[in-house]
Enzyme design. Structure first.
Site, PDB file in Angstrom:
ATOM      1  CG  ASP A   1      -1.923   0.946   1.378  1.00 40.09           C
ATOM      2  OD1 ASP A   1      -2.470   1.665   0.276  1.00 40.09           O
ATOM      3  OD2 ASP A   1      -2.384   1.525   2.498  1.00 40.09           O
TER       4      ASP A   1
ATOM      5  CD  GLU B   1      -0.261   5.034  -4.014  1.00 40.99           C
ATOM      6  OE1 GLU B   1      -0.013   5.331  -2.801  1.00 40.99           O
ATOM      7  OE2 GLU B   1      -1.177   4.145  -4.432  1.00 40.99           O
TER       8      GLU B   1
ATOM      9  CG  ASP C   1      -7.837   4.692   0.621  1.00 42.76           C
ATOM     10  OD1 ASP C   1      -7.844   3.400   0.829  1.00 42.76           O
ATOM     11  OD2 ASP C   1      -7.006   5.496   1.172  1.00 42.76           O
TER      12      ASP C   1
HETATM   13  C1  GLC Z   1      -4.424   3.378   2.962  1.00 41.85           C
HETATM   14  C2  GLC Z   1      -5.164   2.195   2.309  1.00 41.85           C
HETATM   15  C3  GLC Z   1      -6.087   1.423   2.851  1.00 41.85           C
HETATM   16  C4  GLC Z   1      -5.445   1.098   4.533  1.00 41.85           C
HETATM   17  C5  GLC Z   1      -4.861   2.121   5.122  1.00 41.85           C
HETATM   18  C6  GLC Z   1      -4.097   1.904   6.306  1.00 41.85           C
HETATM   19  O1  GLC Z   1      -5.548   4.252   3.074  1.00 41.85           O
HETATM   20  O2  GLC Z   1      -5.528   2.663   1.049  1.00 41.85           O
HETATM   21  O3  GLC Z   1      -6.535   0.236   2.413  1.00 41.85           O
HETATM   22  O4  GLC Z   1      -6.401   0.483   5.236  1.00 41.85           O
HETATM   23  O5  GLC Z   1      -4.029   2.934   4.158  1.00 41.85           O
HETATM   24  O6  GLC Z   1      -2.863   1.281   6.202  1.00 41.85           O
END
Ligand code: GLC
Length: 801
Positions: free
Chosen positions: A407, A410, A485
């Site tokens: 995650d 980017e 998200d």
């Molecule tokens: C980001 C991710 C989400 C995750 C969060 C905490 O917002 O997209 O899926 O739960 O980070 O790690």
């Protein structure tokens, strides 16, 4: 004397007349007298690559997107010089290059129809800020031309009239039309006069696509640096364009383990261990199938990668084993940011070995993410990827974690206006050093790639499972993905539907959304409707931010829990169907989801449809995306379709109303289809499967279906230990014949097929299996049209009374 050093702004620049032509095996070079060279590579008869330089020579050729396994070779290449143009012909295409201005036009070699033509064609602007060029291409847009693809854009499937930007971006709580999002897939399919072609602009700089938005008859694309470098892919079928693009940029390197196609449960975050156990036990208690449980950032110690919170997870190995004993695979999150902490071994090693990204003037790139100030590995360096992969040993091999979730890659940086690294950050780019302007869009892809290699190595002989948020073209080779998200709103249910279809149309099929929405909380009805859609996405996971309450299947009310169970059970029944579709996907690049335009491009009604899609080749799905609905209108594509719930046959080519109360949704099966089904299991492997149900949907005519099976994990299937059965159905007025063709060396666990015949227009008098007559009474079960026979029949003949 003071000299004015200010550079002259020249505006758009164009190639001048062609003064030279050269051929080198599969490459043609056209040079102009202002130093532009166009290099055309004939990749295949239907795939041409166009590459331009403005300096008289080409820089080293390198791409993260193109796979070394891409097919090459063509059957024909004839080149001719005419008075005003050069022309070359392959078995599929004719391409003309204008001598006056280097403009390109491409025709179908079969019937000479124009497929695609340069408008201004290649042009460029010098970049005064950064050096190099802003490279541009414009093409004529035809009347009635449609455009599809481009990754995760939360917009109408048909992009005509819109402009988009590609710059991989952390986009919390994005909305309809937010652009750009998390992925950069600079590939689109154009369709006009029933002929489809694709353009893949393999340039990783910030890029833009304009589909007849700025000017009604022009489609253009450009990037803020690098080369004009694009692939032209001819169909003429939409599906073939996507298949060929997927061949270029790669199919998943192996089948997912079957459990990865089950249902996954996630939240930010389930902790401590007792909470995790409470959730997993509840699944088993309520008999809602589930295969994977996720640990979000709170499982770590202060959000440091590769650590476990001693307080909340004192003995991860034991916990992971106990979860596994109950059928749950544990998936953990790993972000790119490494906490600046001199006591942290990952930080220490990264620093010592010089693995972190640096600013232009030398200091490491420092940015804030969950752990606070972090440094970031430069995943564009092979040595760093190897190191990163090695870090997964403990998690995977020792602790037994089965999947990794990447995650914030980017890469996301908090508390800065541009949400990411500054432009000056340096990257290795596999030995082609560059700034972040060029590496940004591939950073997440290279992280996912390194993670994939680590998980794969330490999970061996089992298959890896990885999921990533950021992606560039080609990332589908390594991982699955989700759409980031999103928000618990009805509009987002629509967005989830188009994003999954669009990703599949962009060569990335293993995709799903956060079911129920990540931000905010869905009500019971929205959650139920979202699960109904979600079970038809290749990746099927509920996830939520946790700030707004619970989002487990039982978090709403009992009625909804029953509906959610019913649909997750349906997913588990359809696992052999989905697994077979996945096999076709990794073999041929066939997308797992097909928008209606891909299913039937000849029917212009499909060109602007967004809600209906094909799940695999045989099942038509249309989610309910509005509150209080008792059903909806939907378009049924041409042909005859069985309503999955009622068995009623409807004739397509029109819009119809379909009843679908909250416990149902519009689902249709293509006539002639044979749909394989498992019994419901609480998790993959719970039961020994001795029998597969084949739902057979009678058709007057012919239809082929398939059933793939193997060990559901491991690599034996790559050595031929799989079982692929092709069923050829031929329906007549007074009989139904099913021929089975078997391939592969795998002996399946199932021994029999339970055949359920739907829509049979006659009463069965007798049946023949491999020409031997059998009394129907002997093999029939539960009522009239169900029978059980040995799995290895070659021909089954069902004969009317
Ligand atoms: C980001 C991710 C989400 C995750 C969060 C905490 O917002 O997209 O899926 O739960 O980070 O790690």
């Amino acid at each position: 004397m003071i000299t004015n050093t200010e550079l002259e702004k020249k505006g758009n620049l164009y190639p001048s007349k062609v003064i030279g032509f050269k051929k080198d095996v599969d490459k043609l070079y056209f040079s102009t007298d202002n130093d532009v060279i166009l290099q055309v590579t004939v990749v295949r008869d239907s795939v041409l690559r166009f590459r331009y330089t403005t300096t008289g020579n080409f820089k080293k050729d390198f791409s993260y997107a193109i796979t070394k396994y891409a097919g090459t070779g063509y059957n024909k290449l004839e080149i001719k010089e005419e008075a005003t143009f050069y022309t070359f012909t392959t078995a599929k295409l004719i391409c003309n290059i204008n001598k006056a201005d280097l403009k390109v036009s491409i025709y179908d070699a079969k019937d000479n129809t124009l497929i695609n033509k340069d408008e201004l064609g290649f042009h460029w602007e010098e970049s005064y800020e950064y050096g190099g060029n802003i490279v541009k291409m414009s093409k004529t847009s035809h009347d009635g031309e449609s455009y599809y693809g481009l990754g995760d854009k939360p917009e109408h499937l048909n992009m005509k009239g819109k402009r988009f930007e590609n710059w991989v971006t952390d986009s919390y709580a994005y909305g309809k039309s937010t652009d750009p999002l998390y992925k950069d897939i600079p590939f689109y399919t154009g369709l006009h006069h029933s002929k489809a072609y694709g353009i893949f602009f393999d340039n990783t700089f910030r890029s833009f696509f304009d589909f007849a938005n700025e000017r009604r008859n022009v489609t253009s694309f450009w990037a803020q640096g690098g080369e004009m470098n694009y692939y032209f892919i001819y169909g003429p079928k939409v599906e073939d364009v996507v298949v060929n693009y997927t061949d270029l940029t790669g199919k998943p390197h192996q089948m997912p383990p079957l459990w990865a196609l089950g249902y996954h449960q996630c939240k930010w975050s389930y902790y401590p261990e007792s909470k995790v156990k409470e959730i997993t036990s509840k699944f088993r208690e309520l008999k809602i199938p589930c295969d994977a449980i996720y640990l979000d950032i709170d499982y770590m110690e202060g959000f440091r990668c590769f650590t476990w919170s001693k307080e909340h997870f004192p003995d991860p190995k034991r916990m992971v084993k106990e979860l596994a004993d109950d059928g749950f695979k544990t998936v953990v999150i790993i972000d790119p940011g490494i906490k600046v902490d001199k006591d942290d071994p990952v930080y220490q090693e990264g620093l010592e070995k010089d693995y972190f990204c640096k600013r232009a003037d030398g200091p490491p790139m420092k940015g804030k993410v969950w752990p606070g100030e972090c440094y970031f590995p430069d995943y564009t360096k092979p040595e760093v990827r190897e190191w990163w992969a090695s870090l997964f040993k403990e998690l995977i091999e020792d602790i037994g974690v089965k999947g990794v979730w990447n995650d914030m890659n980017e890469p996301a940086v908090m508390d800065v206006p541009n949400k990411t690294f500054p432009d000056d950050v340096r990257h290795d780019y596999d030995g082609n050093p560059c700034s972040h302007r060029k590496a940004h869009n591939v950073y997440g892809m290279q992280m996912a790639r390194a993670t994939y290699h680590g998980v794969k190595k330490f999970a061996y002989p089992k298959r890896p499972f990885v999921i990533t948020r950021a992606a560039y073209s080609g990332t589908q080779r390594y991982t699955s993905s989700w759409t980031g998200d999103n928000v618990a709103t009805w509009e987002h249910l629509w967005i989830a539907n188009v994003q999954a279809q669009r990703m599949a149309m962009s060569g990335f099929s293993f995709i799903g959304s956060d079911i129920g929405g990540f931000a905010e909380q869905p009500n019971a009805e929205l959650y139920a409707r979202w699960i109904q859609l979600g079970v038809f996405h290749p990746f099927c996971r509920t996830h939520s931010s946790g700030d707004h309450g619970d989002q487990e299947p039982w978090a709403f009310d009992i009625d909804v829990t029953d509906i959610v169970r019913k649909f997750i059970e349906l997913r588990y029944k359809l696992l052999p169907y989905l697994y077979t579709a996945f096999w076709n996907h990794i073999q041929d690049g066939t997308p797992l989801l097909k928008s209606l335009v891909m299913y039937d491009q000849e029917d212009v009604h499909t060109h602007y449809r967004t809600d209906e899609f094909m799940f695999g080749n045989k099942i038509l799905v249309c989610p309910i995306i509005e509150p209080n609905a008792k059903g909806r209108r939907m378009y049924i594509p041409r042909g005859n379709w069985y309503n999955y719930w009622t068995n009623e046959v409807v004739k397509g080519g029109k819009e119809i109303w379909v009843d679908a109360d909250i416990d149902s949704m519009p689902l249709f099966v293509k006539e002639g289809a044979i749909i394989p089904k498992y019994p419901v299991q609480q998790y993959v492997g719970e039961k020994e499967i001795n029998e597969i149900t084949l739902d057979i949907y009678y058709k007057k005519g012919k239809e082929n279906s398939q059933l793939f099976d193997d060990d559901h994990d491991g690599y034996d299937y790559t050595k031929g230990r799989y079982s692929l059965r092709t069923f050829k159905l031929v329906g007549k007025e007074k009989g139904l014949i099913i021929q089975q063709h078997k391939a592969g060396k795998f002996i399946t666990n199932y021994k029999t097929f339970k055949l359920k015949l739907h829509g049979l227009p006659f009463k069965i008098s007798k049946i023949q299996v491999d020409n031997e007559e059998i009394l129907f009474e002997k093999v029939k079960v539960n009522g009239d049209n169900t029978l059980i026979i040995d799995k290895d029949f070659t021909q089954l003949h069902i004969i009317s009374a």
